[in-house]
Design a protein around this motif. Structure first.
Motif, PDB file in Angstrom:
ATOM      1  N   MET A   1     106.357 -25.634 -48.286  1.00  0.00           N
ATOM      2  CA  MET A   1     106.974 -25.088 -47.085  1.00  0.00           C
ATOM      3  C   MET A   1     107.402 -26.242 -46.191  1.00  0.00           C
ATOM      4  O   MET A   1     106.603 -27.066 -45.801  1.00  0.00           O
ATOM      5  CB  MET A   1     105.989 -24.208 -46.336  1.00  0.00           C
ATOM      6  CG  MET A   1     106.533 -23.642 -45.033  1.00  0.00           C
ATOM      7  SD  MET A   1     105.314 -22.609 -44.194  1.00  0.00           S
ATOM      8  CE  MET A   1     104.101 -23.874 -43.741  1.00  0.00           C
ATOM      9  N   LYS A   2     108.678 -26.343 -45.862  1.00  0.00           N
ATOM     10  CA  LYS A   2     109.187 -27.416 -45.031  1.00  0.00           C
ATOM     11  C   LYS A   2     109.461 -26.880 -43.638  1.00  0.00           C
ATOM     12  O   LYS A   2     110.062 -25.843 -43.470  1.00  0.00           O
ATOM     13  CB  LYS A   2     110.458 -27.999 -45.638  1.00  0.00           C
ATOM     14  CG  LYS A   2     110.248 -28.597 -47.033  1.00  0.00           C
ATOM     15  CD  LYS A   2     111.540 -29.154 -47.559  1.00  0.00           C
ATOM     16  CE  LYS A   2     111.313 -29.786 -48.938  1.00  0.00           C
ATOM     17  NZ  LYS A   2     110.962 -28.823 -49.935  1.00  0.00           N
ATOM     18  N   LEU A   3     109.022 -27.596 -42.618  1.00  0.00           N
ATOM     19  CA  LEU A   3     109.225 -27.199 -41.237  1.00  0.00           C
ATOM     20  C   LEU A   3     110.220 -28.149 -40.581  1.00  0.00           C
ATOM     21  O   LEU A   3     110.114 -29.366 -40.733  1.00  0.00           O
ATOM     22  CB  LEU A   3     107.906 -27.234 -40.458  1.00  0.00           C
ATOM     23  CG  LEU A   3     106.867 -26.212 -40.880  1.00  0.00           C
ATOM     24  CD1 LEU A   3     105.589 -26.462 -40.096  1.00  0.00           C
ATOM     25  CD2 LEU A   3     107.351 -24.795 -40.663  1.00  0.00           C
ATOM     26  N   VAL A 138     103.948 -21.122 -56.333  1.00  0.00           N
ATOM     27  CA  VAL A 138     105.321 -21.060 -56.831  1.00  0.00           C
ATOM     28  C   VAL A 138     106.203 -21.856 -55.878  1.00  0.00           C
ATOM     29  O   VAL A 138     105.971 -21.885 -54.672  1.00  0.00           O
ATOM     30  CB  VAL A 138     105.815 -19.598 -56.948  1.00  0.00           C
ATOM     31  CG1 VAL A 138     105.709 -18.867 -55.610  1.00  0.00           C
ATOM     32  CG2 VAL A 138     107.235 -19.531 -57.486  1.00  0.00           C
ATOM     33  N   ALA A 139     107.212 -22.540 -56.432  1.00  0.00           N
ATOM     34  CA  ALA A 139     108.161 -23.296 -55.618  1.00  0.00           C
ATOM     35  C   ALA A 139     109.527 -23.231 -56.276  1.00  0.00           C
ATOM     36  O   ALA A 139     109.633 -23.200 -57.509  1.00  0.00           O
ATOM     37  CB  ALA A 139     107.717 -24.750 -55.451  1.00  0.00           C
ATOM     38  N   VAL A 140     110.563 -23.203 -55.447  1.00  0.00           N
ATOM     39  CA  VAL A 140     111.937 -23.134 -55.924  1.00  0.00           C
ATOM     40  C   VAL A 140     112.632 -24.454 -55.592  1.00  0.00           C
ATOM     41  O   VAL A 140     112.628 -24.899 -54.433  1.00  0.00           O
ATOM     42  CB  VAL A 140     112.697 -21.965 -55.269  1.00  0.00           C
ATOM     43  CG1 VAL A 140     114.148 -21.938 -55.726  1.00  0.00           C
ATOM     44  CG2 VAL A 140     112.013 -20.645 -55.592  1.00  0.00           C
ATOM     45  N   ARG A 141     113.230 -25.084 -56.594  1.00  0.00           N
ATOM     46  CA  ARG A 141     113.871 -26.386 -56.380  1.00  0.00           C
ATOM     47  C   ARG A 141     115.129 -26.206 -55.531  1.00  0.00           C
ATOM     48  O   ARG A 141     116.014 -25.420 -55.877  1.00  0.00           O
ATOM     49  CB  ARG A 141     114.220 -27.037 -57.710  1.00  0.00           C
ATOM     50  CG  ARG A 141     114.652 -28.505 -57.586  1.00  0.00           C
ATOM     51  CD  ARG A 141     114.733 -29.156 -58.947  1.00  0.00           C
ATOM     52  NE  ARG A 141     114.944 -30.593 -58.826  1.00  0.00           N
ATOM     53  CZ  ARG A 141     116.157 -31.182 -58.898  1.00  0.00           C
ATOM     54  NH1 ARG A 141     117.237 -30.430 -59.068  1.00  0.00           N
ATOM     55  NH2 ARG A 141     116.282 -32.480 -58.781  1.00  0.00           N
ATOM     56  N   PRO A 142     115.215 -26.927 -54.410  1.00  0.00           N
ATOM     57  CA  PRO A 142     116.388 -26.779 -53.538  1.00  0.00           C
ATOM     58  C   PRO A 142     117.681 -27.141 -54.261  1.00  0.00           C
ATOM     59  O   PRO A 142     117.731 -28.080 -55.055  1.00  0.00           O
ATOM     60  CB  PRO A 142     116.102 -27.767 -52.398  1.00  0.00           C
ATOM     61  CG  PRO A 142     114.615 -27.975 -52.428  1.00  0.00           C
ATOM     62  CD  PRO A 142     114.234 -27.878 -53.875  1.00  0.00           C
ATOM     63  N   GLU A 179      93.448 -29.604 -64.393  1.00  0.00           N
ATOM     64  CA  GLU A 179      92.312 -28.717 -64.173  1.00  0.00           C
ATOM     65  C   GLU A 179      92.794 -27.489 -63.398  1.00  0.00           C
ATOM     66  O   GLU A 179      93.245 -26.528 -63.973  1.00  0.00           O
ATOM     67  CB  GLU A 179      91.205 -29.464 -63.421  1.00  0.00           C
ATOM     68  CG  GLU A 179      90.540 -30.544 -64.262  1.00  0.00           C
ATOM     69  CD  GLU A 179      89.860 -29.975 -65.491  1.00  0.00           C
ATOM     70  OE1 GLU A 179      89.068 -29.018 -65.357  1.00  0.00           O
ATOM     71  OE2 GLU A 179      90.124 -30.487 -66.597  1.00  0.00           O
ATOM     72  N   PHE A 180      92.715 -27.555 -62.078  1.00  0.00           N
ATOM     73  CA  PHE A 180      93.143 -26.427 -61.244  1.00  0.00           C
ATOM     74  C   PHE A 180      94.429 -26.826 -60.515  1.00  0.00           C
ATOM     75  O   PHE A 180      94.399 -27.253 -59.362  1.00  0.00           O
ATOM     76  CB  PHE A 180      92.041 -26.042 -60.256  1.00  0.00           C
ATOM     77  CG  PHE A 180      90.733 -25.730 -60.928  1.00  0.00           C
ATOM     78  CD1 PHE A 180      90.530 -24.516 -61.564  1.00  0.00           C
ATOM     79  CD2 PHE A 180      89.708 -26.674 -60.948  1.00  0.00           C
ATOM     80  CE1 PHE A 180      89.323 -24.231 -62.195  1.00  0.00           C
ATOM     81  CE2 PHE A 180      88.497 -26.397 -61.569  1.00  0.00           C
ATOM     82  CZ  PHE A 180      88.309 -25.180 -62.202  1.00  0.00           C
ATOM     83  N   ALA A 181      95.550 -26.704 -61.201  1.00  0.00           N
ATOM     84  CA  ALA A 181      96.843 -27.011 -60.575  1.00  0.00           C
ATOM     85  C   ALA A 181      97.068 -26.032 -59.438  1.00  0.00           C
ATOM     86  O   ALA A 181      96.895 -24.824 -59.596  1.00  0.00           O
ATOM     87  CB  ALA A 181      97.962 -26.912 -61.606  1.00  0.00           C
ATOM     88  N   ALA A 182      97.471 -26.554 -58.277  1.00  0.00           N
ATOM     89  CA  ALA A 182      97.515 -25.712 -57.081  1.00  0.00           C
ATOM     90  C   ALA A 182      98.866 -25.816 -56.381  1.00  0.00           C
ATOM     91  O   ALA A 182      99.887 -25.403 -56.918  1.00  0.00           O
ATOM     92  CB  ALA A 182      96.363 -26.084 -56.155  1.00  0.00           C
ATOM     93  N   GLY A 183      98.885 -26.365 -55.138  1.00  0.00           N
ATOM     94  CA  GLY A 183     100.081 -26.330 -54.310  1.00  0.00           C
ATOM     95  C   GLY A 183     101.267 -27.063 -54.896  1.00  0.00           C
ATOM     96  O   GLY A 183     101.121 -28.117 -55.538  1.00  0.00           O
ATOM     97  N   LEU A 184     102.464 -26.502 -54.653  1.00  0.00           N
ATOM     98  CA  LEU A 184     103.718 -27.070 -55.147  1.00  0.00           C
ATOM     99  C   LEU A 184     104.709 -27.214 -53.999  1.00  0.00           C
ATOM    100  O   LEU A 184     104.761 -26.383 -53.105  1.00  0.00           O
ATOM    101  CB  LEU A 184     104.343 -26.172 -56.215  1.00  0.00           C
ATOM    102  CG  LEU A 184     103.521 -25.851 -57.461  1.00  0.00           C
ATOM    103  CD1 LEU A 184     104.291 -24.864 -58.342  1.00  0.00           C
ATOM    104  CD2 LEU A 184     103.200 -27.118 -58.248  1.00  0.00           C
ATOM    105  N   ASP A 185     105.533 -28.259 -54.060  1.00  0.00           N
ATOM    106  CA  ASP A 185     106.641 -28.426 -53.120  1.00  0.00           C
ATOM    107  C   ASP A 185     107.588 -29.464 -53.717  1.00  0.00           C
ATOM    108  O   ASP A 185     107.306 -30.040 -54.785  1.00  0.00           O
ATOM    109  CB  ASP A 185     106.138 -28.856 -51.748  1.00  0.00           C
ATOM    110  CG  ASP A 185     107.103 -28.474 -50.625  1.00  0.00           C
ATOM    111  OD1 ASP A 185     108.269 -28.140 -50.923  1.00  0.00           O
ATOM    112  OD2 ASP A 185     106.697 -28.506 -49.456  1.00  0.00           O
TER     113      ASP A 185
END
Length: 230
Positions: A1-3, A138-142, A179-185
């Motif tokens: 998430m980009k602010l 989940v992340a969507v490539r810009p 192991e536990f793949a988590a946050g994406l950006d």
């Protein structure tokens, strides 16, 4: 998430006996929304390109109730009417969210082991990818719109996957052995930033942050080596 400085910083708080007072960073406003049920705080957030914020509520996946609606905030932080989900089943344990290039809200369900696509106009919810054991984020490539998800299976079975099209029963592995793949950006150059957590001692977890270098080619994306960032 980009602010961005013009964006609204929205903080979702559980109902607690002690109020938490937050000062807005320079260039931001703060909007506070309260969740009366301690099991239904904000589980995942996603911004649409126009600045609309979607908030997916968490659930007590053992006893319910499951998530049947999405909270919506206008770009200026004003709460909008929730939109109700239709089709498929309610979210059991939502964990990640992103908006794709078509404006659909993508939500991962960690206990349902499924990535869903939600039409933000009608609320129609359909299965999108459903073959991962512990899907997390989940992340969507810009710009190019490719969809990536993380799998927090553990035991070396976690990884990062590329979801190729609607109802993808076999997402393509991009990074394995986690192991536990988590946050994406994504960074400004379109490279994937991902987290990998692991048990350091007993149930004490630690984690690392990596950058997966991505190059655009005439036939799609080419993946380079992962670089440890932190």
């Amino acid at each position: 998430m980009k602010l961005r400085p013009s964006a609204i910083l929205v903080i979702a708080l559980l109902t607690l006996t002690t109020r938490l007072v937050l000062a807005a960073p320079p260039g931001f406003d703060v909007t506070t929304t309260t969740f009366a049920d301690p099991f239904r705080g904000a589980s995942a957030l996603a911004y649409a390109p126009d600045g609309t914020l979607f908030v997916v509520e968490g659930t007590d996946f053992i006893s319910g109730p499951n998530t049947t609606s999405i909270r919506v905030f206008a770009p200026d932080g004003t709460p909008q009417p929730n939109f109700l989900l239709t089709g498929d089943v309610p979210f059991i344990s939502p964990s990640g969210a992103a908006v794709d290039l078509a404006g659909n809200l993508l939500v991962t369900d960690n206990q349902g082991d499924t990535l869903y696509s939600v039409n933000t106009t009608t609320g129609a919810k359909t299965s999108f990818a459903f073959s991962l054991n512990d899907i997390d984020d989940v992340a969507v490539r810009p710009g190019t719109g490719e969809i990536f998800v993380s799998d927090a299976t553990g035991g070396g079975g976690g990884g990062i996957y590329l979801v190729d099209g609607i109802s993808d029963a076999s997402p393509t592995p991009v990074v394995t052995g986690l192991e536990f793949a988590a946050g994406l950006d994504f960074d400004p150059d379109g490279n994937l930033i991902y987290q990998n957590a692991y048990f350091a001692s007993g149930f004490l977890t630690e984690g690392e942050v990596f950058r997966l270098n991505i190059t655009e080619t005439g036939s799609g994306l080419s993946f380079g080596a992962s670089e440890l960032l932190a």
